[in-house]
Design a protein around this motif. Sequence first.
Motif, PDB file in Angstrom:
ATOM      1  N   PRO A 153       0.819  -1.218   0.000  1.00 49.22           N
ATOM      2  CA  PRO A 153       0.000   0.000   0.000  1.00 49.22           C
ATOM      3  C   PRO A 153       0.851   1.266   0.000  1.00 49.22           C
ATOM      4  O   PRO A 153       0.454   2.275  -0.593  1.00 49.22           O
ATOM      5  N   VAL A 283      -0.080 -16.352  -7.062  1.00 45.13           N
ATOM      6  CA  VAL A 283      -0.897 -17.435  -7.611  1.00 45.13           C
ATOM      7  C   VAL A 283      -0.112 -18.163  -8.699  1.00 45.13           C
ATOM      8  O   VAL A 283      -0.042 -19.399  -8.729  1.00 45.13           O
ATOM      9  N   PRO A 319     -19.363  -9.881 -14.559  1.00 43.71           N
ATOM     10  CA  PRO A 319     -18.339  -8.964 -14.027  1.00 43.71           C
ATOM     11  C   PRO A 319     -16.931  -9.561 -14.146  1.00 43.71           C
ATOM     12  O   PRO A 319     -16.740 -10.765 -13.974  1.00 43.71           O
ATOM     13  N   GLN A 321     -14.506  -9.573 -12.231  1.00 46.02           N
ATOM     14  CA  GLN A 321     -13.979 -10.217 -11.020  1.00 46.02           C
ATOM     15  C   GLN A 321     -14.100 -11.736 -11.097  1.00 46.02           C
ATOM     16  O   GLN A 321     -13.411 -12.452 -10.386  1.00 46.02           O
ATOM     17  N   THR A 324     -10.837 -13.477 -11.499  1.00 45.67           N
ATOM     18  CA  THR A 324     -10.047 -13.672 -10.272  1.00 45.67           C
ATOM     19  C   THR A 324     -10.635 -14.798  -9.433  1.00 45.67           C
ATOM     20  O   THR A 324      -9.904 -15.567  -8.809  1.00 45.67           O
ATOM     21  N   ILE A 325     -11.978 -14.895  -9.407  1.00 46.40           N
ATOM     22  CA  ILE A 325     -12.595 -15.978  -8.648  1.00 46.40           C
ATOM     23  C   ILE A 325     -12.122 -17.317  -9.211  1.00 46.40           C
ATOM     24  O   ILE A 325     -11.707 -18.209  -8.463  1.00 46.40           O
ATOM     25  N   SER A 328      -8.272 -17.862  -8.403  1.00 48.56           N
ATOM     26  CA  SER A 328      -7.936 -18.162  -7.007  1.00 48.56           C
ATOM     27  C   SER A 328      -8.544 -19.498  -6.570  1.00 48.56           C
ATOM     28  O   SER A 328      -7.930 -20.228  -5.784  1.00 48.56           O
ATOM     29  N   LEU A 331      -6.214 -22.065  -7.834  1.00 47.69           N
ATOM     30  CA  LEU A 331      -5.025 -22.178  -6.981  1.00 47.69           C
ATOM     31  C   LEU A 331      -5.316 -23.054  -5.768  1.00 47.69           C
ATOM     32  O   LEU A 331      -4.585 -24.013  -5.474  1.00 47.69           O
ATOM     33  N   LEU A 332      -6.407 -22.730  -5.056  1.00 50.27           N
ATOM     34  CA  LEU A 332      -6.702 -23.472  -3.829  1.00 50.27           C
ATOM     35  C   LEU A 332      -7.010 -24.935  -4.153  1.00 50.27           C
ATOM     36  O   LEU A 332      -6.591 -25.845  -3.427  1.00 50.27           O
TER      37      LEU A 332
ATOM     38  N   ILE B  94      -2.904 -16.305   0.998  1.00 45.91           N
ATOM     39  CA  ILE B  94      -3.042 -15.334  -0.081  1.00 45.91           C
ATOM     40  C   ILE B  94      -4.168 -15.757  -1.020  1.00 45.91           C
ATOM     41  O   ILE B  94      -4.981 -14.933  -1.469  1.00 45.91           O
ATOM     42  N   GLY B  95      -4.251 -17.069  -1.301  1.00 48.04           N
ATOM     43  CA  GLY B  95      -5.326 -17.563  -2.166  1.00 48.04           C
ATOM     44  C   GLY B  95      -6.685 -17.271  -1.564  1.00 48.04           C
ATOM     45  O   GLY B  95      -7.603 -16.825  -2.261  1.00 48.04           O
ATOM     46  N   THR B  96      -6.835 -17.506  -0.260  1.00 51.17           N
ATOM     47  CA  THR B  96      -8.115 -17.244   0.402  1.00 51.17           C
ATOM     48  C   THR B  96      -8.465 -15.760   0.338  1.00 51.17           C
ATOM     49  O   THR B  96      -9.604 -15.391   0.046  1.00 51.17           O
ATOM     50  N   LEU B  98      -7.445 -13.521  -1.900  1.00 49.91           N
ATOM     51  CA  LEU B  98      -7.813 -13.152  -3.273  1.00 49.91           C
ATOM     52  C   LEU B  98      -9.220 -13.629  -3.596  1.00 49.91           C
ATOM     53  O   LEU B  98     -10.031 -12.901  -4.182  1.00 49.91           O
ATOM     54  N   LEU B  99      -9.532 -14.860  -3.184  1.00 45.24           N
ATOM     55  CA  LEU B  99     -10.841 -15.441  -3.488  1.00 45.24           C
ATOM     56  C   LEU B  99     -11.952 -14.640  -2.809  1.00 45.24           C
ATOM     57  O   LEU B  99     -12.943 -14.255  -3.445  1.00 45.24           O
ATOM     58  N   ALA B 102     -12.442 -11.185  -4.294  1.00 44.58           N
ATOM     59  CA  ALA B 102     -13.055 -11.249  -5.627  1.00 44.58           C
ATOM     60  C   ALA B 102     -14.529 -11.615  -5.525  1.00 44.58           C
ATOM     61  O   ALA B 102     -15.373 -11.033  -6.226  1.00 44.58           O
ATOM     62  N   VAL B 103     -14.882 -12.557  -4.643  1.00 41.27           N
ATOM     63  CA  VAL B 103     -16.286 -12.957  -4.507  1.00 41.27           C
ATOM     64  C   VAL B 103     -17.121 -11.770  -4.016  1.00 41.27           C
ATOM     65  O   VAL B 103     -18.214 -11.505  -4.532  1.00 41.27           O
ATOM     66  N   ASN B 105     -16.434  -8.505  -4.343  1.00 40.68           N
ATOM     67  CA  ASN B 105     -16.537  -7.485  -5.378  1.00 40.68           C
ATOM     68  C   ASN B 105     -17.482  -7.919  -6.492  1.00 40.68           C
ATOM     69  O   ASN B 105     -18.231  -7.109  -7.045  1.00 40.68           O
ATOM     70  N   PHE B 106     -17.426  -9.208  -6.809  1.00 39.26           N
ATOM     71  CA  PHE B 106     -18.312  -9.773  -7.832  1.00 39.26           C
ATOM     72  C   PHE B 106     -19.773  -9.599  -7.425  1.00 39.26           C
ATOM     73  O   PHE B 106     -20.598  -9.080  -8.180  1.00 39.26           O
ATOM     74  N   ARG B 109     -20.876  -6.028  -7.437  1.00 39.86           N
ATOM     75  CA  ARG B 109     -21.091  -5.564  -8.804  1.00 39.86           C
ATOM     76  C   ARG B 109     -22.442  -6.044  -9.344  1.00 39.86           C
ATOM     77  O   ARG B 109     -23.166  -5.302  -9.999  1.00 39.86           O
ATOM     78  N   LEU B 110     -22.776  -7.302  -9.029  1.00 43.66           N
ATOM     79  CA  LEU B 110     -24.043  -7.851  -9.520  1.00 43.66           C
ATOM     80  C   LEU B 110     -25.236  -7.131  -8.896  1.00 43.66           C
ATOM     81  O   LEU B 110     -26.216  -6.827  -9.574  1.00 43.66           O
ATOM     82  N   GLY B 217      -5.485  -2.997   3.422  1.00 48.15           N
ATOM     83  CA  GLY B 217      -4.236  -3.384   4.078  1.00 48.15           C
ATOM     84  C   GLY B 217      -4.303  -3.468   5.584  1.00 48.15           C
ATOM     85  O   GLY B 217      -3.294  -3.757   6.227  1.00 48.15           O
TER      86      GLY B 217
END
Lengths: 360, 299
Positions: A153, A283, A319, A321, A324-325, A328, A331-332, B94-96, B98-99, B102-103, B105-106, B109-110, B217
């Motif tokens: 940041p 990732v 969307p 995003q 990214t879903i 990620s 990845l998991l 980090i994966g969790t 990001l997931l 993203a979920v 924000n998705f 957005r919807l 952050g």
Amino acid sequence: MRVLLRARESRWLAPAAVAIAVLVTLLLTAGPIRLAGANPVAAYQRYLVTPLTTIGGLNEVLLASTPLIFTGLAVAIAFRVGYYNIGAEGQFLAGAAAATVPGLYLADAPAAVALPLALGAGAIGGTAWGFVPAWLKRHAHIDEVVTTLLLNPVALLMVQGLLNGPWRNSESGFPDSDRYGAGYTLPAIVEGTRTHWGFLIALVLVAITFVVMSFTPLGLRLKAAGQAPAAARFSGIPVSRLQWRCALVSGGVAGLGGAVQVLGVQHQLTGGISSGYGYTGVVIAALGGLTAGGVLLVALLLGTMTVGAQNASITLQLPTQMGTIVSSTLLLAVVSVLSLRHYRLVFRRRPRAVEGGEAS
Amino acid sequence: MNFPLFAILAATLTIATPLVWAALGAVINERAGVLNLGIEGTMYAGAFCGFLATAMSGSLWFGVAAALVSGLLAGALMALLTVTLGVNQHVAGIGTTLLLVAVCNFTNRLLFSDGSQTTTEKFDRLLPGGGLLSQYPMTYVAFLILAPALWWVLRSSGFGLRLRAVGENPEAADAAGIPVAKTRYAALILGGALMALGGSFLTLSLLGSFTIDIVSGRGWICIALVIFGRWQVWPVVGGALLFAVADALQLQLAITPLFSDVPNEVLIAFPYLVVILALAIWGRGVRYPGAYLKPYRRA
């Protein structure tokens, strides 16, 4: 039925595990795609197939993959030696900002001088941003995860501060820098397309990393230091010195990625120059198994999905995003299924319990 | 210049609140031996789910409950990945994150795609009228109930002892009959709940609305605070207050004429740099929990 450790793994196991993980990912992400009112099959086709079917699409894929190769490689180099650099995002931004310095203040430089200067500045900028965490790790044993994360940041704030202050656009007044001098443009590989020489720089870095990791004693030492630091130290490998050097190289690679992005695509510094490339790098490095070839392949895959996600947001109103879903979740799923491959199921009655035999 | 000491102290308590909740969640996780880098995403999920449920139902308490559930689930996911499957904790975290981001924000957005800024009601400050003690309910709970309770639980309760045993030496704990995996699951689920509730403070108490990148952050700061506070409840609370003082100070300076020439971004970055500096000074040579980052497998 019992779960036992496998004595040995057959060769098909890892690929099979990845295939299962891909299947799991497709099933898990079908739900949200449905919720958004799109057909999952059509969406996957947009994500994974459509971008690769036209020359223009392929071109966009290479363009979108370029920054991802840099950040993925940066993370892989650091993780491989056991230095958990999660600051590629900040280092990428620092590299982009550093490359902007000659681009604005030495705008008249001819390309032969300008490009090496700006690329070098980017690499130095990224290294400098990675320097503090690496130094603290080496000399004060302070966890690099925290310091690299916290500087992300701060890097974004630095870029925003520069764009709102001294580098504010002199014509529009928007917080974007002025365009760089004419010499500061990484030319397109093929005239009339957008994929630029930055992609070739990325390929060269991948090749160098591959050779060093796979065919040199240094590569073996790095691997040993990452996988078994205590044993490596015992056999005389200077683990913390190797980590220190890899940390700086990692920052430099990420910073070079930032420079390549501003010189090849934007030709000016903007606040949104990194759309999470540093975090995506984690990732990519993890999915690529911390190998150079793996990073290249996964970066191309995620590049395809980035282009596909933009496409699907227009044609299917899905969307972006969602991209990214998917990545990620993948990845998991992959790391989860890969961790299972060390075990096997035994479908037979448990042998008579030895005394104190455990229930499981 | 009239130095607004009380305004800064009052703001400090408010700013520290989400950090105290989430950082204490991280203390529980790490004392059990698991580094949860999903914290940033869990806070984000708590902020978003709390806001969403409140917007849908019109009840703040539904919002708090939704945030709580999102945290329990996020913690359970981390537990599945790191305890049952033994995945690398940095990658899983980090994966969790990001997931989850993203979920959220998705979904945002919807549901709110027309760009209209939806606002909900939010918690009122207790003891209105300004002053140091005019704070949100969650601030009171954080300092007067959560921190003392967790301090006692970790120090004296059976659960706390088992948790620490599992985080220090899982082999010995297992031999003594403590269920290692179950204890770690409990730690991650409980910790996740605290992180998500901390995130919900941002939407349900401070803003009454949700904005992209709302956590910005704070989760990473909590991870730093836990190291800075050496995994002890009160030092971690102290660290949160230190960060919050720096943040409150920069907010105050930003509206002080003397500092009007300093770019705003420099001031915003100031507390992050304070945390790094504090780590560099007091974070050297700290002793990590014995089983930190190590998954446990019976040999």
